[in-house]
Design a protein around this motif. Structure first.
Motif, PDB file in Angstrom:
ATOM      1  N   VAL A 273       0.847  -1.200   0.000  1.00 24.12           N
ATOM      2  CA  VAL A 273       0.000   0.000   0.000  1.00 24.12           C
ATOM      3  C   VAL A 273       0.882   1.249   0.000  1.00 24.12           C
ATOM      4  O   VAL A 273       0.613   2.222  -0.707  1.00 24.12           O
ATOM      5  CB  VAL A 273      -0.954  -0.006   1.213  1.00 24.12           C
ATOM      6  N   LEU A 274       1.962   1.202   0.791  1.00 25.13           N
ATOM      7  CA  LEU A 274       2.892   2.336   0.784  1.00 25.13           C
ATOM      8  C   LEU A 274       3.515   2.519  -0.597  1.00 25.13           C
ATOM      9  O   LEU A 274       3.743   3.639  -1.050  1.00 25.13           O
ATOM     10  CB  LEU A 274       4.001   2.108   1.804  1.00 25.13           C
ATOM     11  N   ILE A 276       2.198   2.151  -3.318  1.00 23.98           N
ATOM     12  CA  ILE A 276       1.278   2.859  -4.214  1.00 23.98           C
ATOM     13  C   ILE A 276       1.694   4.316  -4.326  1.00 23.98           C
ATOM     14  O   ILE A 276       1.649   4.909  -5.405  1.00 23.98           O
ATOM     15  CB  ILE A 276      -0.175   2.770  -3.692  1.00 23.98           C
ATOM     16  N   LEU A 277       2.126   4.884  -3.195  1.00 19.85           N
ATOM     17  CA  LEU A 277       2.546   6.288  -3.219  1.00 19.85           C
ATOM     18  C   LEU A 277       3.631   6.513  -4.259  1.00 19.85           C
ATOM     19  O   LEU A 277       3.701   7.571  -4.890  1.00 19.85           O
ATOM     20  CB  LEU A 277       3.073   6.691  -1.843  1.00 19.85           C
ATOM     21  N   ILE A 280       2.128   6.550  -8.014  1.00 19.94           N
ATOM     22  CA  ILE A 280       1.238   7.612  -8.492  1.00 19.94           C
ATOM     23  C   ILE A 280       2.036   8.580  -9.355  1.00 19.94           C
ATOM     24  O   ILE A 280       3.116   9.021  -8.962  1.00 19.94           O
ATOM     25  CB  ILE A 280       0.594   8.338  -7.292  1.00 19.94           C
ATOM     26  N   PRO A 281       1.523   8.912 -10.542  1.00 13.81           N
ATOM     27  CA  PRO A 281       2.268   9.806 -11.427  1.00 13.81           C
ATOM     28  C   PRO A 281       2.506  11.170 -10.776  1.00 13.81           C
ATOM     29  O   PRO A 281       1.667  11.641 -10.007  1.00 13.81           O
ATOM     30  CB  PRO A 281       1.347   9.954 -12.637  1.00 13.81           C
ATOM     31  N   THR A 282       3.626  11.766 -11.095  1.00 16.33           N
ATOM     32  CA  THR A 282       3.978  13.024 -10.435  1.00 16.33           C
ATOM     33  C   THR A 282       3.015  14.144 -10.786  1.00 16.33           C
ATOM     34  O   THR A 282       2.834  15.066 -10.007  1.00 16.33           O
ATOM     35  CB  THR A 282       5.401  13.440 -10.820  1.00 16.33           C
ATOM     36  N   VAL A 284      -0.077  13.950 -10.832  1.00 18.25           N
ATOM     37  CA  VAL A 284      -1.160  13.877  -9.859  1.00 18.25           C
ATOM     38  C   VAL A 284      -0.750  14.580  -8.568  1.00 18.25           C
ATOM     39  O   VAL A 284      -1.525  15.340  -7.972  1.00 18.25           O
ATOM     40  CB  VAL A 284      -1.546  12.412  -9.586  1.00 18.25           C
ATOM     41  N   TYR A 285       0.493  14.340  -8.139  1.00 18.21           N
ATOM     42  CA  TYR A 285       0.993  15.056  -6.972  1.00 18.21           C
ATOM     43  C   TYR A 285       0.999  16.561  -7.215  1.00 18.21           C
ATOM     44  O   TYR A 285       0.696  17.354  -6.325  1.00 18.21           O
ATOM     45  CB  TYR A 285       2.415  14.604  -6.631  1.00 18.21           C
ATOM     46  N   ILE A 322       5.982  13.704   0.543  1.00 19.20           N
ATOM     47  CA  ILE A 322       5.060  12.558   0.568  1.00 19.20           C
ATOM     48  C   ILE A 322       5.404  11.589  -0.552  1.00 19.20           C
ATOM     49  O   ILE A 322       5.431  10.376  -0.367  1.00 19.20           O
ATOM     50  CB  ILE A 322       3.603  13.047   0.417  1.00 19.20           C
ATOM     51  N   ILE A 325       8.461   9.446   0.385  1.00 19.21           N
ATOM     52  CA  ILE A 325       8.396   8.552   1.562  1.00 19.21           C
ATOM     53  C   ILE A 325       8.651   7.083   1.192  1.00 19.21           C
ATOM     54  O   ILE A 325       9.536   6.447   1.760  1.00 19.21           O
ATOM     55  CB  ILE A 325       7.038   8.684   2.293  1.00 19.21           C
TER      56      ILE A 325
END
Lengths: 461, 436
Positions: A273-274, A276-277, A280-282, A284-285, A322, A325
Motif C-alpha cells: 500500500v505504501l 502505491i505512493l 502515483i504519477p507526479t 497527480v501530486y 510525501i 516517503i
C-alpha cells in the motif's frame, strides 16, 4: 517507394530466405540430417540474415543521415548572393521555408523564385534518394540471398555463424545504455557550451539575479537578460530540504517499524500500500499540491496571521516529501533487513529493549546504507519536475522563507523550453546550462549513493 | 568488586525502587518508539488516503453531465432557405438561432434580443455544433420538431452539481439572477437531466470544459506506449540476457552496468532534454509526435526493464543451464530454449511496471512539444499528439472551475489504467512465479 513497402519486401525476402536455406540444406545433405553440421533451421536463419541484415543496415543509416545530406546538397546549390550576409537565424529560417515549400505545407505563390527552385531541387533529390535506397536495399537483399545460397553446404557451420550474429545483436542492445548516457552528456554539453559562449560560467553559477527575458528589439528595457542561477539553486535546495524533512523521518520510522516490529501479516499488506505512493504519477501530486495543499497551507497561515504566498515552497516541498516517503522507506527497509540477526541477538542478550537495540545497534550498523538511501532520495527531489512546475512559482526569489514563492532549476528548464523556441537565443540555451548542472549534481549524488550502498552490502554479505 | 557491593545491600539491585523507575522509563521509551513507527506509517497512509480522496471527491461528478431536453424546430427558413440540401449550405447555417428559438418558446420573458442571448448562454457553444451535425447526418430532419438533449454550459453544469452555490450574490457568480430563474424554471419542468458523460471519452480537447474530452490524450498515450513497448522490450530483454548470461567480466560490462544503474536515477526531465537536442534538433524528427515521445520513454524505462530482467534471469537456477549444456545445447540454445522461457513471467512483470511508469511520465514530454492543444485524435505515429498525463497538466492549468472537476476525472482515468496494469503484474507474479 514508401518505407513501409520496402520493409515489407525485405521481410518477405528474409522469410523466403529462411525456407530456401532450410530446404537447400536438406537437399545438400541428401535427406540425411546427420550429414549436416547444424539443424536445418539454422541454415534457414543463415540465409534470412544474409537477405535482411545488410539491407536493413543501409535503410537505418539512410533514415538517420539521408535528410541531412539532402539538406546540405540543397543548401550548397543555392545561388551565392541569396546566402551571403545572412545571420545563422536567417539561414535556418530560409532552410525551414524551403523545407515547408518542398513538403507542400506553404503556398508556393508567395515565396521567392530562389526558394521555389531550391524546394524543387529538394523534392528531386529526395525522390532520387528514395529510389536509390530502394534499389540498393533490394539488390543487397537479393545478392545476400544468392550469396547465402551458394555458401550452404552440409559442412557450413551455420549455427555458429547465426549465433555470432545474435551475440553481436545482444551486445549492441546492451550498448544502448552507454549510448544514452553519451547522448545525454553530448547534447547537454554541446548546447551548454553554446550558452557559455554568451554568458560566462562564473556569472551563471554565482550571479544572484535571474531573469532570462531577452528582448526582441535591441533598445528594449532589460534587453540583456540576467542569467545568475543562484536563486534557482537556492529554491531547489529549499524545496528539497522541506521534502527531506518530511520524507526522511516518516520514511525511516516507517521502515524501522516495518522491519523490526510489524507482524508479517501487517507488513505484507502495508508495504504494497505504501508502494502505491511511489506509483502515483507526479502530475497527480502536482495537481494535489497546487489545488489542495497550497490553499490549505495558505488558509492555515492566514488563520495565524502569516502571509503565505499561494505558490509557497512549503506546499510543493511537503507534497514532494510525501512522494519520496516510499522511496526512503523501501530502501531503508532493505538496508535494515540486511543487518545480521547476530548483532540484534547480542544486544538482546545484554538486556537491551527492542528500541534500544534499534537505536544503538541496528541503526548505527545500517547508517551507511541509510545515508545512501537518503542521498538517492535527495537526487530524486532535486530532479523532480511536475510537482514544482505546477505548485511552485516562476519568479526567482532568493529567500530562505518556506512560505514565500521560489522557483527551481527544473521549473525553469520546463518553462524555458515549452512553447516556441529559437535555438540561438541565450534564453533557450540557458535551459541546457541548467540541465547540465542538474545532471552533474544528480549523477554525483547517485554515484556516491550507489557506492555507499554497495560497499555496505559487501560488508555484511 | 561488584559482587561485594551487591551483597552488601539488603535487597538485590533488581528490586530497588530506582531500578523499577529506570525500567519503567525504558519501557515507556520502547512504547513511544513503537508509536512513532505506527504514527509514521499512519501519516503516510493517511496522506495517500487524503490524496486519493481529494481527487475522487473533486472528480467523480465529472462523469455525469447535465443536458437540457429541448424541443427544437429545425426551421427550413433558417437552415436552408433555398431548399438545396447542399451540405455546404447546411454547414454554413446558424444553428444557434434554432437553439435560441427553442429556448425562447419554453422560457418566460425571453423575447428581447438581450434576453435571447442570455438564454442561449445557458447552453454550451457545442450545442449548435451538435444540432448542425444532426442535420448534416440526416437532412430529412429539416422542417420537423424533435426533442433533443443538448449540453448545458459549464457554468450551469457547475451550478446544478452544487459546486457553485446559488446563494452567492449575483456579482460573485457567472450566472445572472435572470438565468438562475430560468434554470429553476427548467429544473421544475424536469428538462434538465443528468446523464453519463460520454463526451469525456469521445471528444478531443476543447477550450470549453463541458466539451473537453480525453479521446486525443488516450489515443496519444496508446500510440506512444506502443512505440515504447516495441523498442524497449526487445532491447531491454536482449541487454539483460547479454549482461546476465554471456557478458565476460571486463571493463566494458562494468561500464555498462554502472551506466544502467545511473540511468535509472537520472531525472526524467533530462531525458526530455536529450530528446529535444538529439531527436528533434539533430535528426529533425517531428515535434509533438508519438514516435519521438515513444523513443524518449523507451530510453527512460529501459534501465527498469533491464534490471528487472536480470533479476529474474538470475533467479533461474544454474542446474537448468548445466543440464541443457550437458546434453549438447549451445549457450544460446540454453538461453532461448530454457532460461528465457522460465524467466519470462518475471521479465513481463518488470515490463508492465516499466510501462506503467512510462504511462504516468509527464516531464520529458513537455520538452519535446507534446504539450499541444489537440482536438482531433492522432491517427499516426508522426501526427501531433498529447498524452493523458500531459492532458491532465494542461487542464490543471485552465482557470475554469469546471476544469478542476475534469482534471480530477482524468486523473481517475489515469489511475484506473495504472491500477489495472499493476494488478496484471501482481497476477502474473502470483500465478507464474516459481520458487526454486
Amino acid at each position: 517507394m514508401p518505407m513501409s513497402v520496402l520493409v515489407a519486401v525485405l521481410v518477405a525476402l528474409s522469410l523466403a530466405g529462411f525456407y530456401m536455406g532450410r530446404s537447400r540444406a536438406l537437399d545438400a545433405a541428401g535427406g540425411r540430417m546427420a550429414n549436416l553440421h547444424s539443424v536445418p533451421g539454422y541454415y534457414g536463419f543463415y540465409a534470412a540474415i544474409w537477405a535482411g541484415l545488410p539491407a536493413l543496415l543501409v535503410i537505418v543509416v539512410w533514415s538517420a543521415f539521408g535528410g541531412a545530406v539532402v539538406n546540405a546538397l540543397v543548401w550548397s546549390s543555392l545561388p551565392a548572393d541569396a546566402v551571403q550576409g545572412l545571420s545563422p537565424s536567417q539561414q535556418s529560417l530560409l532552410m525551414t521555408n524551403i523545407l515547408n515549400v518542398a513538403g507542400g505545407n506553404a503556398g508556393a505563390a508567395e515565396t521567392s523564385p530562389v526558394v521555389r527552385a531550391a524546394a524543387e531541387y529538394h523534392q528531386h533529390l529526395r525522390g532520387i534518394g528514395r529510389w536509390a535506397l530502394a534499389a540498393l536495399a533490394f539488390s543487397l537483399a537479393v545478392g545476400g540471398l544468392w550469396y547465402a545460397r551458394s555458401r550452404i553446404t552440409p559442412s557450413l557451420r551455420a549455427r555458429n555463424q547465426v549465433e555470432r550474429v545474435v551475440q553481436a545483436l545482444l551486445i549492441m542492445c546492451s550498448l544502448v545504455a552507454i549510448l544514452t548516457t553519451v547522448g545525454i552528456v553530448m547534447s547537454l554539453l554541446f548546447e551548454a557550451i553554446r550558452f557559455f559562449g554568451r554568458v560566462s560560467p562564473v556569472e551563471f553559477l554565482f550571479g544572484l539575479h535571474w531573469s532570462p527575458q531577452t528582448a526582441i528589439r535591441a533598445d528594449q528595457v532589460g534587453s540583456s537578460g540576467a542569467f545568475g542561477a543562484v536563486p534557482l539553486f537556492a529554491g531547489t535546495i529549499l524545496i528539497s530540504l522541506i521534502a527531506m524533512l518530511v520524507a526522511v523521518p516518516v520514511g525511516l520510522l516507517a521502515a524501522v517499524y516495518m522491519a523490526e516490529y510489524a507482524p508479517p501479516r501487517v507488513r505484507a499488506t502495508v508495504k504494497p500500500v505504501l508502494e502505491i505512493l511511489a506509483g502515483i504519477p507526479t502530475v497527480v501530486y502536482g495537481f494535489f499540491a497546487a489545488l489542495t495543499m497550497a490553499p490549505l497551507i495558505r488558509d492555515a497561515g492566514q488563520a495565524v496571521g502569516l502571509n503565505v504566498a499561494s505558490e509557497s515552497a512549503l506546499a510543493a516541498g511537503v507534497v514532494m516529501g510525501i512522494m519520496i516517503i516510499p522511496f526512503v522507506s523501501s530502501l531503508s527497509d532493505d538496508v535494515i533487513n540486511a543487518v545480521p540477526q547476530s548483532l540484534r541477538d547480542g544486544a538482546y542478550g545484554l538486556g537491551a529493549t527492542r528500541s534500544e537495540t534499534i537505536k544503538q545497534v541496528v541503526l548505527p550498523a545500517a547508517l551507511p546504507g541509510i545515508v545512501g538511501a537518503v542521498l538517492l532520495a535527495v537526487s530524486r527531489a532535486i530532479g523532480e519536475t511536475m510537482i514544482v512546475v505546477m505548485a511552485a512559482g516562476l519568479a526567482a526569489n532568493l529567500t530562505a522563507n518556506p512560505l514565500a514563492a521560489v522557483t527551481t532549476v527544473t521549473v525553469q528548464i520546463a518553462t524555458l523550453l515549452v512553447g516556441d523556441q529559437e535555438f540561438d537565443s541565450a534564453k533557450t540555451l540557458s535551459a541546457f546550462g541548467l540541465g547540465l548542472v542538474l545532471f552533474t549534481v544528480t549523477l554525483c549524488l547517485n554515484v556516491i549513493a550507489l557506492r555507499v550502498v554497495q560497499k555496505y552490502r559487501e560488508k555484511y554479505d | 568488586m561488584t559482587d561485594a557491593v551487591v551483597s552488601d545491600r539488603a535487597v538485590p539491585v533488581y528490586q530497588t525502587a530506582e531500578f523499577e523507575r529506570r525500567l519503567r522509563r525504558r519501557y515507556a521509551a520502547e512504547k513511544r518508539f513503537r508509536l512513532y513507527g505506527i504514527a509514521a506509517i499512519g501519516l503516510a497512509l493517511g496522506m495517500l488516503a487524503v490524496l486519493l480522496g481529494s481527487v475522487v471527491a473533486k472528480g467523480y461528478t465529472a462523469f455525469w453531465q447535465h443536458e437540457l431536453r429541448l424541443e427544437v424546430f429545425f426551421d427550413p427558413a433558417e437552415i436552408d432557405p433555398q431548399g438545396t440540401r447542399d451540405p455546404a449550405v447546411l454547414a454554413q447555417a446558424n444553428y444557434n438561432t434554432l437553439a435560441r428559438n427553442a429556448l425562447q418558446s419554453v422560457l418566460t420573458d425571453a423575447g428581447s434580443r438581450d434576453a435571447r442571448r442570455a438564454a442561449g448562454d445557458l447552453l454550451s457553444v457545442g450545442a449548435a455544433f451538435e444540432l448542425g451535425r444532426m442535420v448534416m447526418d440526416d437532412p430529412s430532419l429539416i422542417g420537423t420538431r424533435r426533442v433533443v438533449s443538448l449540453p448545458v454550459s459549464d457554468e450551469v453544469d457547475q451550478l446544478l452539481k452544487g459546486n457553485v452555490s446559488r446563494a452567492l450574490p449575483e456579482a460573485d457568480r457567472q450566472i445572472t439572477d435572470r438565468q438562475l430563474a430560468w434554470i429553476e424554471q427548467l429544473e421544475a419542468k424536469g428538462d434538465l437531466v443528468s446523464r453519463f458523460n460520454t463526451r469525456l471519452f469521445t471528444n478531443g480537447d476543447s477550450r470549453e470544459p463541458e466539451l473537453a474530452g480525453l479521446k486525443a490524450g488516450l489515443l496519444g498515450s496508446m500510440l506512444t506506449l506502443f512505440v515504447t513497448l516495441v523498442l524497449a522490450v526487445p532491447v531491454g530483454i536482449a541487454a539483460a540476457v547479454y549482461l546476465e548470461e554471456f557478458a565476460p567480466k571486463n571493463r566494458l560490462t562494468d561500464l555498462i552496468e554502472v551506466n544502467i544503474n545511473n540511468l535509472a536515477a537520472v531525472p526524467s526531465i533530462v531525458f526530455g532534454l536529450l530528446g529535444l537536442a538529439v531527436f528533434l534538433n539533430f535528426f529533425g524528427m517531428p515535434r509533438s509526435a508519438p514516435l519521438v515521445g515513444g523513443v524518449v520513454l523507451a530510453l527512460l524505462v529501459l534501465p527498469t526493464i533491464i534490471i528487472a530482467g536480470r533479476a529474474s534471469l538470475k533467479a533461474v537456477p544454474p542446474s537448468i543451464r548445466e543440464a541443457a549444456l550437458g546434453i549438447g545445447a549451445s549457450r544460446l540454445q540454453v538461453v532461448t530454449h530454457h532460461v528465457l522461457p522460465l524467466a519470462m513471467p518475471g521479465i513481463m512483470t518488470g515490463v508492465i511496471i516499466g510501462m506503467a511508469h512510462a504511462l504516468g511520465e509527464t516531464a520529458p514530454l513537455l520538452m519535446i512539444g507534446m504539450v499541444a492543444f489537440i482536438v482531433d485524435a492522432p491517427s499516426g505515429f508522426t501526427d501531433a499528439a498529447t498524452m493523458l498525463p500531459v492532458q491532465i497538466f494542461m487542464w490543471a492549468d485552465s482557470p475554469e472551475r469546471a476544469f478542476t472537476e475534469r482534471t480530477s476525472a482524468a486523473i481517475m482515468v489515469l489511475l484506473g489504467f495504472l491500477i489495472a496494469m499493476n494488478a496484471l503484474a501482481v497476477i502474473l507474479r502470483k500465478r507464474f512465479e516459481r520458487r526454486w
